[in-house]
Design a protein around this motif. Sequence first.
Motif, PDB file in Angstrom:
ATOM      1  N   GLN A   1       0.845  -1.186   0.000  1.00 54.25           N
ATOM      2  CA  GLN A   1       0.000   0.000   0.000  1.00 54.25           C
ATOM      3  C   GLN A   1       0.884   1.241   0.000  1.00 54.25           C
ATOM      4  N   TYR A   2       0.352   2.329  -0.588  1.00 52.04           N
ATOM      5  CA  TYR A   2       1.162   3.539  -0.748  1.00 52.04           C
ATOM      6  C   TYR A   2       0.316   4.777  -0.497  1.00 52.04           C
ATOM      7  N   TYR A   3       0.964   5.751   0.100  1.00 51.37           N
ATOM      8  CA  TYR A   3       0.371   7.080   0.318  1.00 51.37           C
ATOM      9  C   TYR A   3       0.879   7.960  -0.812  1.00 51.37           C
ATOM     10  N   LEU A   4      -0.029   8.684  -1.410  1.00 51.53           N
ATOM     11  CA  LEU A   4       0.345   9.458  -2.594  1.00 51.53           C
ATOM     12  C   LEU A   4      -0.350  10.804  -2.583  1.00 51.53           C
ATOM     13  N   ARG A   5       0.360  11.839  -3.035  1.00 52.82           N
ATOM     14  CA  ARG A   5      -0.229  13.171  -3.142  1.00 52.82           C
ATOM     15  C   ARG A   5      -0.073  13.679  -4.575  1.00 52.82           C
ATOM     16  N   LEU A   6      -1.153  14.299  -5.037  1.00 58.33           N
ATOM     17  CA  LEU A   6      -1.157  14.894  -6.374  1.00 58.33           C
ATOM     18  C   LEU A   6      -2.147  16.049  -6.385  1.00 58.33           C
ATOM     19  N   HIS A   7      -1.702  17.202  -6.840  1.00 50.36           N
ATOM     20  CA  HIS A   7      -2.538  18.410  -6.918  1.00 50.36           C
ATOM     21  C   HIS A   7      -3.180  18.743  -5.568  1.00 50.36           C
ATOM     22  N   GLY A   8      -2.414  18.562  -4.493  1.00 50.60           N
ATOM     23  CA  GLY A   8      -2.883  18.944  -3.169  1.00 50.60           C
ATOM     24  C   GLY A   8      -3.836  17.976  -2.515  1.00 50.60           C
ATOM     25  N   CYS A   9      -4.038  16.809  -3.085  1.00 55.50           N
ATOM     26  CA  CYS A   9      -4.957  15.824  -2.497  1.00 55.50           C
ATOM     27  C   CYS A   9      -4.217  14.514  -2.285  1.00 55.50           C
ATOM     28  N   ALA A  10      -4.548  13.816  -1.196  1.00 53.10           N
ATOM     29  CA  ALA A  10      -3.890  12.555  -0.862  1.00 53.10           C
ATOM     30  C   ALA A  10      -4.759  11.372  -1.282  1.00 53.10           C
ATOM     31  N   TYR A  11      -4.096  10.299  -1.699  1.00 51.61           N
ATOM     32  CA  TYR A  11      -4.790   9.088  -2.149  1.00 51.61           C
ATOM     33  C   TYR A  11      -4.107   7.857  -1.570  1.00 51.61           C
ATOM     34  N   ARG A  12      -4.855   6.765  -1.473  1.00 59.39           N
ATOM     35  CA  ARG A  12      -4.295   5.502  -1.022  1.00 59.39           C
ATOM     36  C   ARG A  12      -4.352   4.507  -2.178  1.00 59.39           C
ATOM     37  N   VAL A  13      -3.196   3.947  -2.537  1.00 54.80           N
ATOM     38  CA  VAL A  13      -3.096   2.975  -3.620  1.00 54.80           C
ATOM     39  C   VAL A  13      -2.712   1.628  -3.035  1.00 54.80           C
ATOM     40  N   ASP A  14      -3.435   0.591  -3.433  1.00 49.05           N
ATOM     41  CA  ASP A  14      -3.157  -0.770  -2.983  1.00 49.05           C
ATOM     42  C   ASP A  14      -2.881  -1.619  -4.230  1.00 49.05           C
ATOM     43  N   LEU A  15      -1.619  -1.974  -4.446  1.00 47.49           N
ATOM     44  CA  LEU A  15      -1.262  -2.736  -5.634  1.00 47.49           C
ATOM     45  C   LEU A  15      -1.760  -4.175  -5.559  1.00 47.49           C
ATOM     46  N   THR A  16      -1.861  -4.728  -4.368  1.00 53.25           N
ATOM     47  CA  THR A  16      -2.334  -6.107  -4.226  1.00 53.25           C
ATOM     48  C   THR A  16      -3.815  -6.213  -4.583  1.00 53.25           C
ATOM     49  N   ALA A  17      -4.610  -5.321  -4.034  1.00 48.88           N
ATOM     50  CA  ALA A  17      -6.049  -5.323  -4.307  1.00 48.88           C
ATOM     51  C   ALA A  17      -6.389  -4.615  -5.610  1.00 48.88           C
ATOM     52  N   ARG A  18      -5.378  -3.922  -6.201  1.00 45.29           N
ATOM     53  CA  ARG A  18      -5.568  -3.152  -7.436  1.00 45.29           C
ATOM     54  C   ARG A  18      -6.683  -2.123  -7.262  1.00 45.29           C
ATOM     55  N   THR A  19      -6.519  -1.294  -6.253  1.00 50.58           N
ATOM     56  CA  THR A  19      -7.499  -0.251  -5.956  1.00 50.58           C
ATOM     57  C   THR A  19      -6.799   1.074  -5.692  1.00 50.58           C
ATOM     58  N   CYS A  20      -7.556   2.136  -5.876  1.00 53.59           N
ATOM     59  CA  CYS A  20      -7.129   3.489  -5.514  1.00 53.59           C
ATOM     60  C   CYS A  20      -8.342   4.195  -4.947  1.00 53.59           C
ATOM     61  N   SER A  21      -8.131   5.081  -3.996  1.00 55.06           N
ATOM     62  CA  SER A  21      -9.269   5.757  -3.365  1.00 55.06           C
ATOM     63  C   SER A  21     -10.011   6.669  -4.333  1.00 55.06           C
ATOM     64  N   CYS A  22      -9.429   6.965  -5.489  1.00 53.55           N
ATOM     65  CA  CYS A  22     -10.145   7.782  -6.482  1.00 53.55           C
ATOM     66  C   CYS A  22     -11.173   6.949  -7.248  1.00 53.55           C
ATOM     67  N   ARG A  23     -11.074   5.617  -7.190  1.00 52.14           N
ATOM     68  CA  ARG A  23     -11.984   4.636  -7.800  1.00 52.14           C
ATOM     69  C   ARG A  23     -11.835   4.514  -9.319  1.00 52.14           C
ATOM     70  N   ARG A  24     -10.968   5.278  -9.919  1.00 52.06           N
ATOM     71  CA  ARG A  24     -10.835   5.202 -11.384  1.00 52.06           C
ATOM     72  C   ARG A  24     -10.289   3.843 -11.820  1.00 52.06           C
ATOM     73  N   TRP A  25      -9.315   3.314 -11.069  1.00 53.32           N
ATOM     74  CA  TRP A  25      -8.724   2.027 -11.404  1.00 53.32           C
ATOM     75  C   TRP A  25      -9.765   0.920 -11.317  1.00 53.32           C
ATOM     76  N   GLN A  26     -10.612   0.944 -10.283  1.00 50.44           N
ATOM     77  CA  GLN A  26     -11.621  -0.083 -10.112  1.00 50.44           C
ATOM     78  C   GLN A  26     -12.680  -0.040 -11.212  1.00 50.44           C
ATOM     79  N   ILE A  27     -13.000   1.158 -11.694  1.00 49.96           N
ATOM     80  CA  ILE A  27     -14.054   1.308 -12.691  1.00 49.96           C
ATOM     81  C   ILE A  27     -13.547   0.949 -14.089  1.00 49.96           C
ATOM     82  N   THR A  28     -12.344   1.411 -14.431  1.00 49.10           N
ATOM     83  CA  THR A  28     -11.837   1.227 -15.785  1.00 49.10           C
ATOM     84  C   THR A  28     -11.089  -0.077 -15.988  1.00 49.10           C
ATOM     85  N   GLY A  29     -10.497  -0.614 -14.926  1.00 52.93           N
ATOM     86  CA  GLY A  29      -9.662  -1.792 -15.067  1.00 52.93           C
ATOM     87  C   GLY A  29      -8.250  -1.467 -15.511  1.00 52.93           C
ATOM     88  N   ILE A  30      -7.945  -0.182 -15.660  1.00 50.85           N
ATOM     89  CA  ILE A  30      -6.617   0.292 -16.069  1.00 50.85           C
ATOM     90  C   ILE A  30      -6.087   1.192 -14.960  1.00 50.85           C
TER      91      ILE A  30
END
Length: 244
Positions: free
Chosen positions: A126-155
């Motif tokens: 799992q990784y903590y990430l910041r971009l454009h002043g906002c923080a996100y959580r990325v989980d490479l094992t579960a293939r998820t991101c708190s922005c939900r774009r990865w889960q929706i698109t599959g990319i």
Amino acid sequence: MAWSYNKPEFRENLRKIELFDNAVYADLMRTKPKTWCRAFYKLGPYCEDVENNSVESFNNSIGKARDKALVSMLETIAKLAMVRIAKRSAKAINHQGICTPYVSKYLAELLEDASKCIVQPSTNMQYYLRLHGCAYRVDLTARTCSCRRWQITGIPCEHAYGVMIKKGIEAQHYVCHWFRTEMWRDTYTDGVIPVRGARFWPVGEEPSIVQPVVPDMPGRNKASQGESSSQPECSQQVLTQLGE
């Protein structure tokens, strides 16, 4: 607002519309935006489309076929589909790469933002990430991101892609199987089987359909119309003679 991938982003864009024009906001809410916004999509189909462009494109391609009779129309549409599938099958077979060209183009558009990500590792991939002043959580094992774009698109989204760039991981290995080259090839393996001509069609017990004889149309022919048109002139000559 339709492109919002998560509820906070949806609420922010909805608020912008409300501040812009209350009447527009009221009309928009009557359309029930939760039924067509990405933030409320069910996870699993891996499709982010918010329009029916693919259907409109195919509908436009069969425009001329719809003007034909039923059998001719179906034959024309079948041939169009057959050729389209054959072309895409050849393109898929000749493509070299883990994923389809769509994925390569998709990731290329995210590269600029992904390169700007500030990444900090945690445990369990799992990784903590910041971009454009906002923080996100990325989980490479579960293939998820708190922005939900990865889960929706599959990319991988720009945030997950940023983590992969930081770790030197190939992003295409984390793409959903639906966008893999192997799946692309399987999709177009079986196309439309060419239909034989009418002489090869099975013949049933029903009587054959023949072209009907064109009946004579009602009304006078041109010769009769010509004769009738000369009658007023003759009558005028007779009246003139009588008057003299």
